[in-house]
Design a protein around this motif. Sequence first.
Motif, PDB file in Angstrom:
ATOM      1  N   ARG A   1      33.180  43.881  30.206  1.00  0.00           N
ATOM      2  CA  ARG A   1      32.834  45.255  29.829  1.00  0.00           C
ATOM      3  C   ARG A   1      31.921  45.882  30.874  1.00  0.00           C
ATOM      4  O   ARG A   1      32.084  47.055  31.235  1.00  0.00           O
ATOM      5  CB  ARG A   1      32.158  45.289  28.459  1.00  0.00           C
ATOM      6  CG  ARG A   1      31.875  46.717  27.962  1.00  0.00           C
ATOM      7  CD  ARG A   1      31.047  46.711  26.686  1.00  0.00           C
ATOM      8  NE  ARG A   1      31.700  45.971  25.634  1.00  0.00           N
ATOM      9  CZ  ARG A   1      31.151  44.942  24.976  1.00  0.00           C
ATOM     10  NH1 ARG A   1      29.926  44.533  25.284  1.00  0.00           N
ATOM     11  NH2 ARG A   1      31.813  44.328  24.029  1.00  0.00           N
ATOM     12  N   CYS A   2      30.955  45.133  31.361  1.00  0.00           N
ATOM     13  CA  CYS A   2      30.024  45.666  32.352  1.00  0.00           C
ATOM     14  C   CYS A   2      30.764  45.989  33.654  1.00  0.00           C
ATOM     15  O   CYS A   2      30.544  47.050  34.256  1.00  0.00           O
ATOM     16  CB  CYS A   2      28.911  44.658  32.599  1.00  0.00           C
ATOM     17  SG  CYS A   2      27.502  45.326  33.517  1.00  0.00           S
ATOM     18  N   ILE A   3      31.654  45.119  34.085  1.00  0.00           N
ATOM     19  CA  ILE A   3      32.458  45.386  35.276  1.00  0.00           C
ATOM     20  C   ILE A   3      33.267  46.667  35.084  1.00  0.00           C
ATOM     21  O   ILE A   3      33.305  47.546  35.961  1.00  0.00           O
ATOM     22  CB  ILE A   3      33.401  44.205  35.568  1.00  0.00           C
ATOM     23  CG1 ILE A   3      32.611  42.944  35.904  1.00  0.00           C
ATOM     24  CG2 ILE A   3      34.366  44.561  36.709  1.00  0.00           C
ATOM     25  CD1 ILE A   3      33.448  41.669  35.922  1.00  0.00           C
ATOM     26  N   THR A   4      33.909  46.774  33.935  1.00  0.00           N
ATOM     27  CA  THR A   4      34.751  47.938  33.639  1.00  0.00           C
ATOM     28  C   THR A   4      33.943  49.220  33.643  1.00  0.00           C
ATOM     29  O   THR A   4      34.377  50.245  34.184  1.00  0.00           O
ATOM     30  CB  THR A   4      35.445  47.759  32.283  1.00  0.00           C
ATOM     31  OG1 THR A   4      36.210  46.543  32.293  1.00  0.00           O
ATOM     32  CG2 THR A   4      36.368  48.925  31.973  1.00  0.00           C
TER      33      THR A   4
ATOM     34  N   ALA B   1      36.526  42.884  40.089  1.00  0.00           N
ATOM     35  CA  ALA B   1      37.663  43.681  39.626  1.00  0.00           C
ATOM     36  C   ALA B   1      38.834  42.777  39.281  1.00  0.00           C
ATOM     37  O   ALA B   1      39.536  42.992  38.280  1.00  0.00           O
ATOM     38  CB  ALA B   1      38.060  44.690  40.701  1.00  0.00           C
ATOM     39  N   GLN B   2      39.051  41.761  40.070  1.00  0.00           N
ATOM     40  CA  GLN B   2      40.156  40.840  39.826  1.00  0.00           C
ATOM     41  C   GLN B   2      39.989  40.069  38.515  1.00  0.00           C
ATOM     42  O   GLN B   2      40.985  39.694  37.884  1.00  0.00           O
ATOM     43  CB  GLN B   2      40.297  39.876  41.005  1.00  0.00           C
ATOM     44  CG  GLN B   2      40.829  40.548  42.263  1.00  0.00           C
ATOM     45  CD  GLN B   2      40.759  39.668  43.488  1.00  0.00           C
ATOM     46  OE1 GLN B   2      40.294  38.522  43.443  1.00  0.00           O
ATOM     47  NE2 GLN B   2      41.210  40.188  44.627  1.00  0.00           N
ATOM     48  N   GLU B   3      38.750  39.839  38.091  1.00  0.00           N
ATOM     49  CA  GLU B   3      38.531  39.170  36.805  1.00  0.00           C
ATOM     50  C   GLU B   3      39.099  40.005  35.660  1.00  0.00           C
ATOM     51  O   GLU B   3      39.765  39.480  34.757  1.00  0.00           O
ATOM     52  CB  GLU B   3      37.039  38.925  36.591  1.00  0.00           C
ATOM     53  CG  GLU B   3      36.435  37.880  37.506  1.00  0.00           C
ATOM     54  CD  GLU B   3      34.978  37.601  37.171  1.00  0.00           C
ATOM     55  OE1 GLU B   3      34.584  37.796  35.993  1.00  0.00           O
ATOM     56  OE2 GLU B   3      34.226  37.192  38.083  1.00  0.00           O
ATOM     57  N   VAL B   4      38.819  41.300  35.685  1.00  0.00           N
ATOM     58  CA  VAL B   4      39.334  42.182  34.633  1.00  0.00           C
ATOM     59  C   VAL B   4      40.851  42.334  34.758  1.00  0.00           C
ATOM     60  O   VAL B   4      41.576  42.294  33.755  1.00  0.00           O
ATOM     61  CB  VAL B   4      38.649  43.558  34.698  1.00  0.00           C
ATOM     62  CG1 VAL B   4      39.221  44.490  33.633  1.00  0.00           C
ATOM     63  CG2 VAL B   4      37.138  43.418  34.515  1.00  0.00           C
ATOM     64  N   GLU B   5      41.331  42.488  35.975  1.00  0.00           N
ATOM     65  CA  GLU B   5      42.765  42.647  36.192  1.00  0.00           C
ATOM     66  C   GLU B   5      43.542  41.445  35.669  1.00  0.00           C
ATOM     67  O   GLU B   5      44.629  41.603  35.081  1.00  0.00           O
ATOM     68  CB  GLU B   5      43.043  42.832  37.695  1.00  0.00           C
ATOM     69  CG  GLU B   5      42.522  44.145  38.247  1.00  0.00           C
ATOM     70  CD  GLU B   5      42.371  44.133  39.759  1.00  0.00           C
ATOM     71  OE1 GLU B   5      41.778  45.101  40.280  1.00  0.00           O
ATOM     72  OE2 GLU B   5      42.825  43.167  40.416  1.00  0.00           O
ATOM     73  N   ALA B   6      43.000  40.247  35.835  1.00  0.00           N
ATOM     74  CA  ALA B   6      43.684  39.042  35.374  1.00  0.00           C
ATOM     75  C   ALA B   6      43.857  39.055  33.854  1.00  0.00           C
ATOM     76  O   ALA B   6      44.902  38.641  33.331  1.00  0.00           O
ATOM     77  CB  ALA B   6      42.915  37.797  35.814  1.00  0.00           C
ATOM     78  N   VAL B   7      42.846  39.523  33.139  1.00  0.00           N
ATOM     79  CA  VAL B   7      42.935  39.587  31.679  1.00  0.00           C
ATOM     80  C   VAL B   7      43.937  40.654  31.251  1.00  0.00           C
ATOM     81  O   VAL B   7      44.760  40.438  30.353  1.00  0.00           O
ATOM     82  CB  VAL B   7      41.551  39.859  31.067  1.00  0.00           C
ATOM     83  CG1 VAL B   7      41.646  40.016  29.552  1.00  0.00           C
ATOM     84  CG2 VAL B   7      40.588  38.731  31.413  1.00  0.00           C
TER      85      VAL B   7
END
Length: 270
Positions: free
Chosen positions: A175-178, A137-143
Amino acid sequence: MTTYVIGDVQGCFDALERLLTAIHFDSSRDILWFTGDLVNRGPQSLEVLRFIKTLGEARQKTVLGNHDLHLLAVAYGVRELHHDDTLQAVLAAPDRNELMDWLRHRPLLYEDKNTGFVLTHAGLAPAWSLKQARLLAQEVEAVLRGNTPAYYLKQMYGNQPDLWEDRLTGIERLRCITNYLTRMRLCHPDGRLELSYKGRIDTMPPGLIPWFDVPDRANSNVKILFGHWAALGGKADVSNIYPLDTGCVWGNCLTAMRLEDEKRFTVKCG
């Protein structure tokens, strides 16, 4: 101090106000958690965003839902409004930029270590441990919180890849995480996503199962609060699973759960 978790509001501010009255919410003492999808379909998305933002970081915890991400994509000019969107007032508001900046800084996953509860919009991928889910989740949040959120928002749409693999990279990984965190309802037994079905469990297509029933789910010991799947009616006969979207925007009800004793409160909508 009391904590209440509230299901998908989707722009139904009048119903939210009635619910807060019913639970005797005190903004100087109590805390509200929201399962995401603050906006869209209902008529008062702007009022919902302004109210929750005004609570401040100490009095609310909000995770992003798919409708919230859609609003951000439209606001950043990488997606067009759909014919049934009700986001025009937000996009035309004088405080639009401040609201969008606040929204893009919301997490995709919130963990409260004191209570052991985890909050996401759609749930946790069956293959993920809580530690892995938190990091992903933090990977997406960082972007989203970085200097080029439009890059991600433009490319986040799509149903592929539909199965998590640690080796995924780039936008496919994001995208997969999201999709697991904000769009998931049904899976194949191996955890592969099926993103087209939105209905009840008793009418789901053969060969598919709710994400929380996937065999050997890695996060079965985690207490997961989520929204997104209104057709569940707020019910799932599975330990540690707490669905809270009860279809307010479809004329049903808006639900809050008090964390301290897991008691639920509802108000009729529509």
